[in-house]
Design a protein around this motif. Structure first.
Motif, PDB file in Angstrom:
ATOM      1  N   SER A 136       1.341  13.232  16.640  1.00 44.36           N
ATOM      2  CA  SER A 136       0.993  12.621  15.346  1.00 44.36           C
ATOM      3  C   SER A 136       1.023  11.091  15.433  1.00 44.36           C
ATOM      4  CB  SER A 136       1.956  13.081  14.252  1.00 44.36           C
ATOM      5  OG  SER A 136       1.642  14.389  13.850  1.00 44.36           O
ATOM      6  N   LEU A 137       2.071  10.559  16.067  1.00 36.84           N
ATOM      7  CA  LEU A 137       2.157   9.106  16.200  1.00 36.84           C
ATOM      8  C   LEU A 137       1.024   8.592  17.084  1.00 36.84           C
ATOM      9  CD1 LEU A 137       5.999   8.445  16.685  1.00 36.84           C
ATOM     10  CD2 LEU A 137       4.726   8.946  14.606  1.00 36.84           C
ATOM     11  N   ALA A 138       0.685   9.380  18.097  1.00 44.29           N
ATOM     12  CA  ALA A 138      -0.374   8.973  19.029  1.00 44.29           C
ATOM     13  C   ALA A 138      -1.717   8.876  18.309  1.00 44.29           C
ATOM     14  CB  ALA A 138      -0.459   9.968  20.180  1.00 44.29           C
ATOM     15  N   ILE A 139      -1.943   9.783  17.360  1.00 40.09           N
ATOM     16  CA  ILE A 139      -3.203   9.741  16.603  1.00 40.09           C
ATOM     17  C   ILE A 139      -3.247   8.476  15.748  1.00 40.09           C
ATOM     18  CG2 ILE A 139      -4.446  10.872  14.714  1.00 40.09           C
ATOM     19  CD1 ILE A 139      -3.633  13.545  16.021  1.00 40.09           C
ATOM     20  N   ALA A 140      -2.107   8.135  15.152  1.00 37.69           N
ATOM     21  CA  ALA A 140      -2.046   6.887  14.383  1.00 37.69           C
ATOM     22  C   ALA A 140      -2.318   5.696  15.305  1.00 37.69           C
ATOM     23  CB  ALA A 140      -0.683   6.750  13.715  1.00 37.69           C
ATOM     24  N   GLU A 141      -1.760   5.735  16.515  1.00 38.78           N
ATOM     25  CA  GLU A 141      -1.994   4.640  17.471  1.00 38.78           C
ATOM     26  C   GLU A 141      -3.473   4.582  17.882  1.00 38.78           C
ATOM     27  OE1 GLU A 141       0.055   2.287  18.620  1.00 38.78           O
ATOM     28  OE2 GLU A 141       1.866   2.978  17.590  1.00 38.78           O
ATOM     29  N   ALA A 142      -4.100   5.758  17.963  1.00 39.80           N
ATOM     30  CA  ALA A 142      -5.536   5.775  18.297  1.00 39.80           C
ATOM     31  C   ALA A 142      -6.345   5.148  17.170  1.00 39.80           C
ATOM     32  CB  ALA A 142      -5.997   7.208  18.559  1.00 39.80           C
ATOM     33  N   ALA A 143      -5.967   5.447  15.924  1.00 42.43           N
ATOM     34  CA  ALA A 143      -6.668   4.836  14.788  1.00 42.43           C
ATOM     35  C   ALA A 143      -6.466   3.321  14.802  1.00 42.43           C
ATOM     36  CB  ALA A 143      -6.152   5.429  13.479  1.00 42.43           C
ATOM     37  N   LYS A 144      -5.269   2.910  15.241  1.00 36.34           N
ATOM     38  CA  LYS A 144      -5.002   1.466  15.359  1.00 36.34           C
ATOM     39  C   LYS A 144      -5.877   0.851  16.453  1.00 36.34           C
ATOM     40  CE  LYS A 144      -1.569  -1.676  17.054  1.00 36.34           C
ATOM     41  NZ  LYS A 144      -0.469  -1.694  18.011  1.00 36.34           N
ATOM     42  N   LEU A 145      -5.982   1.551  17.595  1.00 34.04           N
ATOM     43  CA  LEU A 145      -6.850   1.052  18.678  1.00 34.04           C
ATOM     44  C   LEU A 145      -8.291   0.927  18.193  1.00 34.04           C
ATOM     45  CD1 LEU A 145      -5.573   3.057  21.794  1.00 34.04           C
ATOM     46  CD2 LEU A 145      -5.668   0.558  21.605  1.00 34.04           C
ATOM     47  N   ALA A 146      -8.691   1.850  17.302  1.00 39.66           N
ATOM     48  CA  ALA A 146     -10.051   1.797  16.755  1.00 39.66           C
ATOM     49  C   ALA A 146     -10.169   0.708  15.692  1.00 39.66           C
ATOM     50  CB  ALA A 146     -10.431   3.152  16.161  1.00 39.66           C
ATOM     51  N   ASP A 147      -9.062   0.039  15.402  1.00 37.93           N
ATOM     52  CA  ASP A 147      -9.026  -1.070  14.457  1.00 37.93           C
ATOM     53  C   ASP A 147      -9.588  -0.679  13.088  1.00 37.93           C
ATOM     54  OD1 ASP A 147      -8.484  -3.611  13.578  1.00 37.93           O
ATOM     55  OD2 ASP A 147     -10.372  -4.468  14.296  1.00 37.93           O
ATOM     56  N   VAL A 148      -9.018   0.366  12.504  1.00 33.37           N
ATOM     57  CA  VAL A 148      -9.496   0.830  11.192  1.00 33.37           C
ATOM     58  C   VAL A 148      -9.222  -0.237  10.136  1.00 33.37           C
ATOM     59  CG1 VAL A 148      -9.268   3.281  11.715  1.00 33.37           C
ATOM     60  CG2 VAL A 148      -7.344   2.070  10.687  1.00 33.37           C
ATOM     61  N   ASP A 149     -10.076  -0.275   9.132  1.00 26.43           N
ATOM     62  CA  ASP A 149      -9.928  -1.255   8.047  1.00 26.43           C
ATOM     63  C   ASP A 149      -9.159  -0.683   6.866  1.00 26.43           C
ATOM     64  OD1 ASP A 149     -11.581  -3.211   9.356  1.00 26.43           O
ATOM     65  OD2 ASP A 149     -13.297  -1.941   8.847  1.00 26.43           O
ATOM     66  N   VAL A 150      -9.378   0.612   6.588  1.00 26.82           N
ATOM     67  CA  VAL A 150      -8.767   1.216   5.404  1.00 26.82           C
ATOM     68  C   VAL A 150      -8.207   2.596   5.751  1.00 26.82           C
ATOM     69  CG1 VAL A 150      -9.185   2.109   3.069  1.00 26.82           C
ATOM     70  CG2 VAL A 150     -10.305  -0.010   3.805  1.00 26.82           C
ATOM     71  N   VAL A 151      -6.982   2.838   5.280  1.00 21.92           N
ATOM     72  CA  VAL A 151      -6.387   4.178   5.344  1.00 21.92           C
ATOM     73  C   VAL A 151      -5.958   4.516   3.922  1.00 21.92           C
ATOM     74  CG1 VAL A 151      -4.516   5.590   6.259  1.00 21.92           C
ATOM     75  CG2 VAL A 151      -5.511   3.787   7.682  1.00 21.92           C
ATOM     76  N   ALA A 152      -6.431   5.638   3.398  1.00 19.89           N
ATOM     77  CA  ALA A 152      -5.957   6.093   2.089  1.00 19.89           C
ATOM     78  C   ALA A 152      -5.344   7.461   2.297  1.00 19.89           C
ATOM     79  CB  ALA A 152      -7.108   6.172   1.089  1.00 19.89           C
ATOM     80  N   ALA A 153      -4.126   7.658   1.827  1.00 20.91           N
ATOM     81  CA  ALA A 153      -3.458   8.934   2.100  1.00 20.91           C
ATOM     82  C   ALA A 153      -2.415   9.233   1.049  1.00 20.91           C
ATOM     83  CB  ALA A 153      -2.808   8.892   3.481  1.00 20.91           C
ATOM     84  N   TYR A 154      -2.061  10.496   0.993  1.00 27.62           N
ATOM     85  CA  TYR A 154      -1.042  10.947   0.057  1.00 27.62           C
ATOM     86  C   TYR A 154      -0.052  11.844   0.802  1.00 27.62           C
ATOM     87  CZ  TYR A 154       1.214  13.115  -3.913  1.00 27.62           C
ATOM     88  OH  TYR A 154       2.152  13.557  -4.796  1.00 27.62           O
ATOM     89  N   PRO A 155       1.259  11.636   0.586  1.00 27.78           N
ATOM     90  CA  PRO A 155       2.245  12.424   1.348  1.00 27.78           C
ATOM     91  C   PRO A 155       2.512  13.798   0.741  1.00 27.78           C
ATOM     92  CG  PRO A 155       3.375  10.795   0.016  1.00 27.78           C
ATOM     93  CD  PRO A 155       1.908  10.589  -0.222  1.00 27.78           C
ATOM     94  N   ILE A 156       1.463  14.575   0.514  1.00 30.69           N
ATOM     95  CA  ILE A 156       1.635  15.927   0.006  1.00 30.69           C
ATOM     96  C   ILE A 156       2.361  16.761   1.072  1.00 30.69           C
ATOM     97  CG2 ILE A 156      -0.521  16.854   0.960  1.00 30.69           C
ATOM     98  CD1 ILE A 156      -0.980  18.402  -1.597  1.00 30.69           C
ATOM     99  N   THR A 157       3.122  17.771   0.661  1.00 31.13           N
ATOM    100  CA  THR A 157       3.618  18.758   1.622  1.00 31.13           C
ATOM    101  C   THR A 157       2.499  19.751   1.837  1.00 31.13           C
ATOM    102  OG1 THR A 157       5.894  18.536   0.929  1.00 31.13           O
ATOM    103  CG2 THR A 157       5.294  20.580   2.043  1.00 31.13           C
ATOM    104  N   PRO A 158       2.061  19.999   3.065  1.00 35.78           N
ATOM    105  CA  PRO A 158       2.554  19.377   4.292  1.00 35.78           C
ATOM    106  C   PRO A 158       1.678  18.224   4.770  1.00 35.78           C
ATOM    107  CG  PRO A 158       1.216  21.306   4.776  1.00 35.78           C
ATOM    108  CD  PRO A 158       1.040  21.000   3.321  1.00 35.78           C
ATOM    109  N   GLN A 159       2.193  17.018   4.764  1.00 36.06           N
ATOM    110  CA  GLN A 159       1.516  15.895   5.428  1.00 36.06           C
ATOM    111  C   GLN A 159       2.196  15.735   6.792  1.00 36.06           C
ATOM    112  OE1 GLN A 159      -0.918  14.003   6.404  1.00 36.06           O
ATOM    113  NE2 GLN A 159      -1.484  13.141   4.415  1.00 36.06           N
ATOM    114  N   THR A 160       1.670  14.862   7.634  1.00 34.69           N
ATOM    115  CA  THR A 160       2.245  14.704   8.976  1.00 34.69           C
ATOM    116  C   THR A 160       2.703  13.262   9.179  1.00 34.69           C
ATOM    117  OG1 THR A 160       0.148  14.067   9.903  1.00 34.69           O
ATOM    118  CG2 THR A 160       0.677  16.422   9.955  1.00 34.69           C
ATOM    119  N   HIS A 161       3.262  13.010  10.354  1.00 29.47           N
ATOM    120  CA  HIS A 161       3.654  11.643  10.703  1.00 29.47           C
ATOM    121  C   HIS A 161       2.451  10.735  10.942  1.00 29.47           C
ATOM    122  CE1 HIS A 161       7.774  13.232  12.271  1.00 29.47           C
ATOM    123  NE2 HIS A 161       7.782  13.031  10.976  1.00 29.47           N
ATOM    124  N   ILE A 162       1.259  11.303  10.963  1.00 28.70           N
ATOM    125  CA  ILE A 162       0.074  10.472  11.269  1.00 28.70           C
ATOM    126  C   ILE A 162      -0.033   9.330  10.262  1.00 28.70           C
ATOM    127  CG2 ILE A 162      -2.434  10.408  11.530  1.00 28.70           C
ATOM    128  CD1 ILE A 162      -2.309  13.435  12.213  1.00 28.70           C
TER     129      ILE A 162
END
Lengths: 189, 391
Positions: B10-36
């Motif tokens: 999960s953390l690695a996917i977030a790091e991949a999104a960072k490598l892709a230099d994303v501009d916007v992330v919109a998210a909601y911590p519903i159960t079940p959300q992940t560490h991403i």
């Protein structure tokens, strides 16, 4: 046990909040930093503080690990909380000639009488070490020291970087606790 | 040099999104959300990722905010799982219909009731027809690699479609494993900047997704279908380019010891690695069995499936979702349908297993293969088999 040419499976028993999952992660990260294949994961599901929890590690120096199922027949079991022995069969599925690494102040004789399992044993009073060095009975890093002493699945040095990364300013005390447990762990074949 | 580190997927996917230099992330911590999304929030808060993190009030709003961001020309990422994906449902269609290349990682999970946060593909199959490009990954490395590919594919001016990366909940999302991360400079070269041809802008007003009476609605749907079908070529080019750059190759249908196999098993996601272990054992016993792993789910790889099946006599498909009252698993239905027009085709036997986090061991896959062969010879009064349920 130092032979990681074959797949080695380790199961951790702790209680929610004691850091069993963190221990598993740190050991896997140490193995990976040695160039081995390894993975770690918690028993899947919601977590509750104080409830018995499981965590798992697989290590192999030869090939990528494809099995992702929970470990039912471990080579090694690590027990963070001595009171778990009364409520959980920690030796469940342990392979023949497997090893149990236990946090306890009791003797090998006592543990053998309670477990009624035929296996190798390693013991250390991790709670006492953790209280003394960390000021808390959190035994996860301490028990890593015991595991490394009893098995050599990774080098103690390989854990320093993962611990520093994980614990920041609390790292040095955790490293000290791990090293003290490494020194004090007793192994009975 | 690529860095090899032990990290939770999960953390690695977030790091991949960072490598892709994303501009916007919109998210909601519903159960079940992940560490991403949790890790992305950390990266933004720590100043390691220059992006707008929009904590919205529901998954429906998460996808809606992603649409707005993508329409304004921002590189947009989110992640969800199980029930969260269901709550996004109606907005998913809008993303694909308005050609907004949002990238979303989906931690695949079972659906309520009873409440379950464990893994299966029920959530994937419920969004099958939303018009997104969808692919399955089998391990953490594939997840990281395909997050990078997803931006390049989706944002390609020939495509402009949203992409879902399906990864098994827990079996992948909660696993610490060794992963290779490419250098930032390599990623920058691999993913060109996102340029929507007609982004929302106050000075250059455009209308997106406007009212469409019967005189035009149907044409937009045909165009959408043509576009999604055509995306396959770009996906293939992207994977080819990724392989040449990073030495890891991907294809719509991956074959494992399938050459000359008389019996083939077909799986998706992380169970494929377990199935490989079973195939190795059976091959060791001299049995002519092989494995196909479906990676590209939409657009469906008809030609690749037909080619991969070759001259096999029996094809056993394992679904981790159930179409209640229907023909069993959705993947099996589609594979059977893809092969129906062939002059020579294998007997296709459908299994449904592994629902709600129920594991299938290597021995379980052997049982599935044995039972599949038995059904192919003797027939069955069932449309499909359910595997691993206590009677």
């Amino acid at each position: 046990m130092r032979d990681t040419n074959r797949l080695i499976e380790i199961r951790w028993h702790g209680r929610g909040g004691q850091g069993a999952v963190t221990s598993a992660e740190l050991v896997a990260q140490a193995a990976i930093s040695e160039g081995k294949y390894a993975h770690a994961f918690p028993s899947f599901g919601p977590e509750r503080r104080g409830a018995p929890v499981l965590a798992f590690v697989r290590i192999s120096s030869q090939q990528p690990i494809r099995i992702r199922a929970e470990i039912a027949q471990p080579d090694i079991v690590v027990v963070l909380d001595p009171r778990l022995l009364r409520i959980v069969n920690v030796a469940s599925g342990l392979k023949e000639n497997g090893l149990l690494v236990i946090n306890t102040r009791r003797s090998f004789q006592d543990i053998e009488a309670e477990l009624k399992a035929k296996c190798k044993l390693a013991r250390v009073n991790a709670t006492s070490i953790a209280r003394e060095i960390l000021g808390l009975p959190i035994t996860n890093t301490t028990m890593i020291g015991a595991l490394v002493r009893a098995t050599g699945v990774v080098e103690l040095e390989s854990l320093l970087e993962p611990l520093r990364h994980r614990f920041g300013r609390l790292a040095e005390r955790n490293i000290k606790a791990m090293q003290k447990a490494y020194e004090e762990t007793l192994v009975k074949e | 040099m690529a860095k090899r580190i032990g990290i939770e997927v999960s953390l690695a996917i977030a790091e991949a999104a960072k490598l892709a230099d994303v501009d916007v992330v919109a998210a909601y911590p519903i159960t079940p959300q992940t560490h991403i999304v949790e890790h992305l929030a950390e990266l933004v808060a720590n100043g390691e990722l220059d992006a707008a993190y929009i904590p919205v009030e529901s998954e429906h709003s998460a996808m809606s905010a992603c649409l707005g961001a993508s329409a304004a020309g921002a590189r947009t990422f989110t992640a969800t799982a199980g029930q969260g994906l269901e709550l996004m449902h109606e907005v998913l269609y809008v993303a694909s219909s308005m050609q907004l290349p949002v990238v979303m990682a989906v931690a695949n999970r079972a659906l309520s009731a009873p409440l379950s946060v464990w893994g299966d593909h029920s959530d994937v199959m419920a969004v099958r027809d939303t018009g997104w490009i969808q692919l399955f990954v089998e391990n953490g490395q594939e997840a990281v690699d395909n997050v990078l590919c997803a931006f390049r594919i989706g944002e390609d001016p020939r495509v402009l479609l949203p992409v879902m990366i399906h990864l098994d909940g827990f079996h992948l999302t909660h696993m610490i494993e060794p992963l290779l991360f490419p250098e930032q400079s390599q990623v920058d070269k691999f993913i060109p900047p996102y340029q929507h041809p007609m982004p929302l802008h106050p000075d250059r007003p455009v209308t997106m997704g406007a009212f469409a009476p019967p005189i035009i609605y149907f044409e937009t749907k045909k165009a959408q279908e043509v576009n999604l079908e055509a995306a396959k070529e770009v996906i293939l080019q992207c994977w080819d380019n990724f392989g040449k750059t990073f030495q890891r190759y991907y294809s719509p249908v991956e074959c494992y010891r399938s050459e000359d196999a008389r019996v083939l098993l077909l799986t998706m996601g992380s169970f494929s690695e377990t199935a490989m272990t079973a195939i190795d054992k059976m091959r060791g016993e001299g049995r002519e069995v092989g494995l196909l792993r479906l990676r590209l789910w939409r657009p469906f790889p008809f030609d690749e499936i037909r080619q991969a099946v070759g001259n096999a006599e029996v094809l056993i498909v394992l679904d981790r979702a159930l179409s209640f009252g229907g023909p069993g698993g959705p993947v099996c239905s589609e594979v059977r349908s893809a092969l129906y027009s062939e002059d020579k085709r294998p007997k296709v036997i459908g299994f449904v297993g592994g629902l709600g986090g129920r594991d299938i061991t290597p021995a379980g896959f052997e049982e599935i293969v044995d039972r599949g062969i038995e059904i192919s010879q003797k027939g069955s009064d069932q449309e499909f088999e359910i595997f691993g349920v206590r009677e």
